[in-house]
Design a protein around this motif. Structure first.
Motif, PDB file in Angstrom:
ATOM      1  N   GLY A   1     127.014 -30.007  41.600  1.00  0.00           N
ATOM      2  CA  GLY A   1     126.195 -31.210  41.633  1.00  0.00           C
ATOM      3  C   GLY A   1     125.282 -31.237  42.837  1.00  0.00           C
ATOM      4  O   GLY A   1     125.523 -30.562  43.842  1.00  0.00           O
ATOM      5  N   PRO A   2     124.207 -32.017  42.768  1.00  0.00           N
ATOM      6  CA  PRO A   2     123.308 -32.138  43.922  1.00  0.00           C
ATOM      7  C   PRO A   2     124.030 -32.749  45.109  1.00  0.00           C
ATOM      8  O   PRO A   2     124.902 -33.610  44.949  1.00  0.00           O
ATOM      9  N   VAL A   3     123.667 -32.315  46.295  1.00  0.00           N
ATOM     10  CA  VAL A   3     124.314 -32.799  47.512  1.00  0.00           C
ATOM     11  C   VAL A   3     123.480 -33.946  48.076  1.00  0.00           C
ATOM     12  O   VAL A   3     122.282 -33.796  48.316  1.00  0.00           O
ATOM     13  N   ALA A   4     124.131 -35.078  48.290  1.00  0.00           N
ATOM     14  CA  ALA A   4     123.447 -36.276  48.760  1.00  0.00           C
ATOM     15  C   ALA A   4     124.130 -36.820  50.007  1.00  0.00           C
ATOM     16  O   ALA A   4     125.347 -36.714  50.165  1.00  0.00           O
ATOM     17  N   LEU A   5     123.340 -37.418  50.860  1.00  0.00           N
ATOM     18  CA  LEU A   5     123.826 -38.142  52.024  1.00  0.00           C
ATOM     19  C   LEU A   5     123.372 -39.588  51.873  1.00  0.00           C
ATOM     20  O   LEU A   5     122.170 -39.851  51.749  1.00  0.00           O
ATOM     21  N   VAL A   6     124.333 -40.524  51.860  1.00  0.00           N
ATOM     22  CA  VAL A   6     124.003 -41.951  51.796  1.00  0.00           C
ATOM     23  C   VAL A   6     124.388 -42.571  53.133  1.00  0.00           C
ATOM     24  O   VAL A   6     125.567 -42.587  53.500  1.00  0.00           O
ATOM     25  N   ILE A   7     123.409 -43.069  53.847  1.00  0.00           N
ATOM     26  CA  ILE A   7     123.642 -43.682  55.152  1.00  0.00           C
ATOM     27  C   ILE A   7     123.670 -45.193  54.964  1.00  0.00           C
ATOM     28  O   ILE A   7     122.670 -45.802  54.595  1.00  0.00           O
TER      29      ILE A   7
ATOM     30  N   THR B   1     124.356 -39.618  38.395  1.00  0.00           N
ATOM     31  CA  THR B   1     123.611 -38.409  38.737  1.00  0.00           C
ATOM     32  C   THR B   1     124.530 -37.246  39.084  1.00  0.00           C
ATOM     33  O   THR B   1     124.077 -36.111  39.170  1.00  0.00           O
ATOM     34  N   GLY B   2     125.803 -37.529  39.286  1.00  0.00           N
ATOM     35  CA  GLY B   2     126.746 -36.452  39.564  1.00  0.00           C
ATOM     36  C   GLY B   2     126.632 -35.888  40.954  1.00  0.00           C
ATOM     37  O   GLY B   2     126.884 -34.688  41.184  1.00  0.00           O
ATOM     38  N   ILE B   3     126.267 -36.736  41.912  1.00  0.00           N
ATOM     39  CA  ILE B   3     126.134 -36.239  43.277  1.00  0.00           C
ATOM     40  C   ILE B   3     127.498 -35.882  43.859  1.00  0.00           C
ATOM     41  O   ILE B   3     128.541 -36.331  43.399  1.00  0.00           O
ATOM     42  N   ARG B   4     127.476 -35.085  44.869  1.00  0.00           N
ATOM     43  CA  ARG B   4     128.579 -34.880  45.807  1.00  0.00           C
ATOM     44  C   ARG B   4     127.962 -34.968  47.186  1.00  0.00           C
ATOM     45  O   ARG B   4     126.736 -35.025  47.311  1.00  0.00           O
ATOM     46  N   GLY B   5     128.767 -35.021  48.222  1.00  0.00           N
ATOM     47  CA  GLY B   5     128.162 -35.066  49.532  1.00  0.00           C
ATOM     48  C   GLY B   5     128.877 -35.966  50.506  1.00  0.00           C
ATOM     49  O   GLY B   5     130.115 -35.951  50.601  1.00  0.00           O
ATOM     50  N   ILE B   6     128.102 -36.797  51.230  1.00  0.00           N
ATOM     51  CA  ILE B   6     128.631 -37.541  52.377  1.00  0.00           C
ATOM     52  C   ILE B   6     128.137 -38.988  52.336  1.00  0.00           C
ATOM     53  O   ILE B   6     126.959 -39.239  52.072  1.00  0.00           O
ATOM     54  N   GLY B   7     129.045 -39.910  52.603  1.00  0.00           N
ATOM     55  CA  GLY B   7     128.681 -41.298  52.837  1.00  0.00           C
ATOM     56  C   GLY B   7     128.994 -41.644  54.284  1.00  0.00           C
ATOM     57  O   GLY B   7     130.054 -41.294  54.806  1.00  0.00           O
ATOM     58  N   VAL B   8     128.061 -42.319  54.940  1.00  0.00           N
ATOM     59  CA  VAL B   8     128.235 -42.736  56.333  1.00  0.00           C
ATOM     60  C   VAL B   8     128.198 -44.257  56.402  1.00  0.00           C
ATOM     61  O   VAL B   8     127.311 -44.894  55.809  1.00  0.00           O
ATOM     62  N   CYS B   9     129.148 -44.832  57.099  1.00  0.00           N
ATOM     63  CA  CYS B   9     129.181 -46.283  57.273  1.00  0.00           C
ATOM     64  C   CYS B   9     129.927 -46.617  58.561  1.00  0.00           C
ATOM     65  O   CYS B   9     130.445 -45.725  59.240  1.00  0.00           O
ATOM     66  N   PHE B  10     129.966 -47.909  58.893  1.00  0.00           N
ATOM     67  CA  PHE B  10     130.595 -48.343  60.141  1.00  0.00           C
ATOM     68  C   PHE B  10     131.495 -49.522  59.799  1.00  0.00           C
ATOM     69  O   PHE B  10     131.022 -50.644  59.647  1.00  0.00           O
ATOM     70  N   GLU B  11     132.799 -49.274  59.649  1.00  0.00           N
ATOM     71  CA  GLU B  11     133.742 -50.296  59.206  1.00  0.00           C
ATOM     72  C   GLU B  11     134.946 -50.364  60.143  1.00  0.00           C
ATOM     73  O   GLU B  11     135.237 -49.418  60.873  1.00  0.00           O
ATOM     74  N   LYS B  12     135.635 -51.493  60.082  1.00  0.00           N
ATOM     75  CA  LYS B  12     136.768 -51.745  60.969  1.00  0.00           C
ATOM     76  C   LYS B  12     138.079 -51.552  60.212  1.00  0.00           C
ATOM     77  O   LYS B  12     138.254 -52.067  59.106  1.00  0.00           O
TER      78      LYS B  12
END
Length: 405
Positions: A49-55, A73-84
């Motif tokens: 699958g396409p590689v995606a980065l979701v910020i 879309t069948g993405i793989r990849g990385i999600g970035v977030c700021f959680e407690k």
């Protein structure tokens, strides 16, 4: 084990705790709401699958981008977030939504890594670059930028910039929706002082395109952008009714900078990797960010009163965006080079109807003109409450682990 019954306790639009079970169910519901992918909608599957980065992957439109990208879309990849993390109180809603998203990604064979930390920092950019190189073959096909934050530390100077919600040039008085101590809704006038000093520059430094551009440059310098790389930053224009505090205010100045950044990035990417950069103008929704803006809550409630179920939720809008970015449908841009997902909101007939209600609304007519029950439920759902199918009388485990890669 740390099971307990969690009841919603709030101060205005802010809730003190989140409900893990409600957050999980909400993400499940979002996944099921995504239209099934057509054969042309998935560039690959599993490891292909396409590689995606979701910020900004854990809330609002960023969450919708993550779930729609995975499911349609069948993405793989990385999600970035700021959680407690959970501690004396529950974890933040985004913490639990991320755990639920990771679970669904695993179930559907999507390799999705979630990183928790400051997206503005170069430390996070280094982490992402490392994961892309080690886990995803050193290639990134898509980057979705969806960050709303009160402040940003400049990695070069160490200066801390703070964003403000202010009009530009003159004070702004508007109707706004508030709740009294008993939770009863009221319509009140609120006046916001104009931007002063360096308010505009500070807000642009946080919410403009500087960090988006830094991400692209950081990854490009490490040769991590695939041929045809595409990036989209999520934005909003909104109604003339809210323009003075939003599009014509300090946040609007930041959005204009974001759009100018898109044009600069597009020229650069087209030359270097045959890629493109766009802004995506999304339509109104109830989010943790939008409820903080004077007048927006009332506007959205009136908009729902006009449109009812014809409002397109974020998950539907982002499924549309992924279709355009991945080539399922042609990418349609306006004269400013922006993807427009807000046509249904800004339709002149719709805006005329909302404006009429706006002119008439008072505390006495509020329930008749705005969809208050819907709006209240939407606010509670931001924290995992009022989600159909969840038993809120039952104890629920609050000590949920961050998803391991």
């Amino acid at each position: 084990m740390s099971e307990r019954v969690i009841a919603p306790k709030s101060r205005g639009f802010l809730f003190l705790d989140s409900h893990p079970g409600g957050c999980e169910q909400l993400v499940d519901d979002m996944w099921r709401a995504v239209p099934a992918p057509s054969p042309a909608g998935v560039d690959g599957d599993g490891d292909d699958g396409p590689v995606a980065l979701v910020i900004g992957s854990s809330a609002g439109y960023g969450l919708a981008a993550t779930v729609a990208g995975l499911a349609r879309t069948g993405i793989r990849g990385i999600g970035v977030c700021f959680e407690k993390a959970p501690a004396r109180r529950t974890g933040t809603a985004g913490w639990y939504r991320t755990a639920a998203t990771a679970r669904l990604a695993r179930q559907h064979g999507r390799d999705m890594v979630f990183l928790n930390g400051d997206a503005f920092s170069d430390t996070m950019k280094e982490k992402v670059a490392g994961v892309l190189a080690e886990r995803f073959g050193g290639r990134l096909d898509y980057l979705i930028y969806s960050v709303a934050a009160p402040r940003r530390t400049d990695p070069d100077t160490g200066d801390v910039h703070a964003s403000v919600l202010r009009p530009i040039g003159a004070p702004y008085t508007t109707k706004t929706l508030v709740f009294d101590e008993d939770g009863a809704p009221e319509v009140k006038d609120v006046t916001t002082a104009p931007a002063g000093g360096d308010d505009i520059e500070q807000t642009v430094a946080v919410m403009g395109g500087a960090d988006w551009e830094r991400w692209i440059a950081f990854l490009a310098d490490r040769s991590l952008l695939a041929d045809g790389f595409t990036t989209a930053a999520l934005s909003y224009i909104g109604s003339p009714l809210t323009a003075a505090i939003y599009r014509q205010g300090t946040i609007g100045a930041a959005k204009a900078h974001l759009e100018a950044t898109a044009r600069t990035l597009h020229e650069r990417l087209a030359k270097t990797v045959g890629g493109r950069a766009v802004t995506s103008v999304n339509a109104a929704a109830v989010t943790q960010s939008s409820t903080a803006i004077p007048g927006i809550a009332l506007y959205v409630g009136l908009l729902r009163g006009v449109l009812g179920d014809a409002m397109v939720p974020p998950i539907g809008q982002l499924a549309d965006l992924w279709d355009q970015l991945s080539g399922v449908r042609p990418l349609v841009l306006d004269d400013e080079g922006r993807v427009r997902l807000d046509a249904w909101e800004l339709d002149p007939a719709v805006q005329d109807a909302v404006a009429e209600r706006w002119s008439l609304v008072t505390g006495d007519s509020l329930a008749e003109l705005a969809e208050l029950d819907w709006f209240g439920d939407e606010v509670r759902r931001l924290y995992g409450f009022s989600v159909p199918g969840v038993d809120y009388t039952a104890p629920v485990e609050t000590d949920v682990a961050w998803p391991a890669p």
